[in-house]
Design an enzyme around this catalytic site. Structure first.
Site, mmCIF file in Angstrom:
data_model
loop_
_atom_site.group_PDB
_atom_site.id
_atom_site.type_symbol
_atom_site.label_atom_id
_atom_site.label_comp_id
_atom_site.label_asym_id
_atom_site.label_seq_id
_atom_site.Cartn_x
_atom_site.Cartn_y
_atom_site.Cartn_z
ATOM 1 N N HIS A 140 81.509 13.983 65.745
ATOM 2 C CA HIS A 140 80.771 15.004 66.496
ATOM 3 C C HIS A 140 79.534 14.400 67.138
ATOM 4 O O HIS A 140 79.134 13.272 66.815
ATOM 5 C CB HIS A 140 80.346 16.131 65.555
ATOM 6 N N ASP A 177 85.943 12.635 59.791
ATOM 7 C CA ASP A 177 85.021 13.756 59.632
ATOM 8 C C ASP A 177 85.762 15.035 60.024
ATOM 9 O O ASP A 177 86.952 14.988 60.375
ATOM 10 C CB ASP A 177 83.775 13.526 60.496
ATOM 11 N N HIS A 225 75.136 17.331 64.666
ATOM 12 C CA HIS A 225 74.096 17.018 63.688
ATOM 13 C C HIS A 225 74.136 15.521 63.418
ATOM 14 O O HIS A 225 75.049 14.822 63.868
ATOM 15 C CB HIS A 225 74.298 17.796 62.383
ATOM 16 N N GLU A 228 83.991 18.017 61.858
ATOM 17 C CA GLU A 228 83.439 18.849 62.931
ATOM 18 C C GLU A 228 84.073 18.580 64.293
ATOM 19 O O GLU A 228 84.077 19.454 65.156
ATOM 20 C CB GLU A 228 81.918 18.667 63.028
#
Length: 272
Positions: A104, A8, A115, A10
């Protein structure tokens, strides 16, 4: 030994603002290069730890962020969507372990860009009463395929919440969160070095890892960001509305629950 690297953006070192995660600007182009660098560090570590094969899953947004021409040529790359298993695509091919890179914190946490799946649609997600973010959801999905998470990287909030769920995992803290869009980060070079070392150790010590298991049938409870999202999602007959923003449904497996959540996420773009 085959290792899956799910990457990912983030949680990547140096990433703090949403513009760095969205295509169409120079900030994103730099961030995707850092993301590719951390993926390469995980690949390097996996091979150093004894992997014979490494598959890399681009796990952010539209799943078209990693730079193929800059990726370690020893690895194969999973790109694009839709795909049934989302951030864990490739696990169905039979892998011996998973490395989560650039992850994250879950929604409503104080982590950097925190999120769960879709920041505009989902506020909180529970499976069988346990609140989970993306790492927990996809670790449990991998567990259904017999694949344990071996190593993970991200900010301090992510590390703290995920360690409570999977204490056997080897973690790399790439940055500390000062808030949703601020904090203190390792340099990309320092993050890459730490990830490579941790990945190598985690793969070598794979026998100590465990699969995260969530018993079936799976009861999923979901809080949406707005009542309008709940209105939309309840077009699915299997969803039960509990209040203005709280929904629930039953699934035969974690895979089925995650696939439903991803379908709802895709539906949410109708409201934009």
């Amino acid at each position: 030994m085959k290792i899956l690297v799910s990457t990912d953006i983030e949680g990547v070192a140096g990433v703090f603002h949403a513009e760095q995660t969205r295509a169409g600007n120079g900030e994103y182009e730099r961030a995707r290069a850092w993301m590719t660098g951390e993926a390469n560090a995980a690949i390097e570590g996996a091979f150093a730890g004894g992997a014979a094969e490494v598959l890399v899953n681009d796990s952010h947004g539209g799943f078209r962020n990693l730079l193929p021409d800059q990726l370690d040529p020893r690895a194969r790359l999973v790109l694009g969507k839709p795909r049934y298993l989302g951030m864990m695509a490739g696990v169905e091919a039979g892998v011996d372990g998973v490395l989560m890179i650039g992850y994250h914190g879950r929604a409503q946490s104080r982590g950097v860009l925190a999120h769960t799946i879709n920041s505009g649609a989902f506020a909180r997600v529970w499976l069988n009463g346990k609140e989970l973010g993306e790492a927990g959801l996809y670790a449990a999905l991998a567990g259904e395929f017999g694949a344990p998470v071996l190593m993970a990287s991200g900010d301090d909030v992510f590390v703290q919440e995920t360690h409570a769920l999977m204490p056997w995992v080897r973690y790399v803290e790439t940055k500390s969160a000062g808030g949703f869009g601020s904090g203190a980060s390792l340099s990309p070079a320092a993050a890459r070095a730490a990830i490579a070392a941790a990945a190598a150790a985690a793969v070598r010590e794979r026998a100590q890892a465990q699969c995260l298991r969530i018993a079936a049938p799976v009861a999923c409870t979901l809080q949406t960001q707005t009542p309008a999202h709940a209105d939309l999602f309840c077009q699915w007959p299997m969803l039960e509305r509990r209040d203005g923003v709280t929904l629930s449904f039953q699934a035969d497996s974690v895979q089925a629950a995650v696939r439903m959540l991803n379908c709802l996420s895709a539906m949410s773009f109708m409201l934009k």
